[in-house]
Design a protein around this motif. Structure first.
Motif, short mmCIF file in Angstrom:
data_model
loop_
_atom_site.label_atom_id
_atom_site.label_comp_id
_atom_site.label_asym_id
_atom_site.label_seq_id
_atom_site.Cartn_x
_atom_site.Cartn_y
_atom_site.Cartn_z
N HIS A 70 0.96 -1.45 0.44
CA HIS A 70 0.52 -0.24 -0.67
C HIS A 70 1.18 1.31 0.02
O HIS A 70 1.96 1.00 0.32
N ALA A 92 0.47 5.07 1.57
CA ALA A 92 0.43 5.58 3.02
C ALA A 92 -0.16 7.32 2.49
O ALA A 92 1.17 7.50 2.57
N PHE A 103 -8.45 3.38 5.74
CA PHE A 103 -8.04 2.73 4.22
C PHE A 103 -9.40 2.83 4.09
O PHE A 103 -10.03 2.54 3.65
N HIS A 160 -10.46 1.25 -0.16
CA HIS A 160 -10.27 0.69 -0.82
C HIS A 160 -9.81 0.38 -2.55
O HIS A 160 -10.28 1.07 -3.56
N LEU A 202 -3.79 -0.09 -2.79
CA LEU A 202 -4.84 0.15 -1.38
C LEU A 202 -4.03 1.64 -1.42
O LEU A 202 -3.39 1.98 -0.99
N THR A 203 -4.67 1.96 -0.35
CA THR A 203 -4.26 3.80 0.11
C THR A 203 -4.79 4.06 1.27
O THR A 203 -5.62 3.84 1.89
N GLU A 204 -4.11 4.46 1.38
CA GLU A 204 -3.82 4.24 3.77
C GLU A 204 -3.66 5.98 3.72
O GLU A 204 -3.12 7.09 3.24
#
Length: 137
Positions: free
Chosen positions: A79, A81, A117, A119, A127-129
């Motif tokens: 991911h 972030a 997070f 989706h 995937l993005t935080e």
């Protein structure tokens, strides 16, 4: 959305201990923190490069999301972030724009950060935080 910088890149690994020599001896980075996040069934190790961190993610249980990721895709980038001053506001804005949320509200993550997070089905398969440091408010 008010994003200030890339907070970290999350990399799924089978073993932090086996991965450390590459990051420390080859790349010359220094691991400054190893921590277990029990509710996420993960052990983390952090390196800093400039303003950005690299987070190694080792599963601590066969049913963790990281174990499932490694089983399906192998080790690698898990991911990205982004830092934001307010995760709740960023989540509300993302949802108002049609982004599917994994976390409807912030929760505690590694290093004591408030995280959430988005989706990957709503974020171009990435995937993005979102991360917020409660000490920097």
């Amino acid at each position: 959305m008010n994003l200030t910088h890339i907070e970290h890149l999350g990399i799924a690994v089978k073993s932090i201990e086996e991965s450390l020599p590459y990051y420390e001896n080859i790349l010359g980075l220094k691991c400054y923190s190893v921590e277990e996040v029990p509710d996420q069934k993960v052990k983390t190790a952090f390196f800093k490069i400039g303003q950005t961190k690299i987070e190694l993610l080792e599963p601590t249980s066969e049913d963790s999301t990281i174990a499932k990721f490694i089983e399906k895709r192998g080790e690698g980038i898990h991911h990205i972030a982004f830092a934001t001053p307010n995760v709740s506001e960023a989540l509300a804005e993302a949802e108002s724009k049609g982004v599917r949320l994994i976390d409807p509200s912030p929760r505690k993550g590694a290093e004591g950060l408030n995280i959430a997070f988005l989706h990957p089905k709503s974020t171009c398969s990435v995937l993005t935080e979102l991360c917020e440091d409660p000490n920097k408010k």
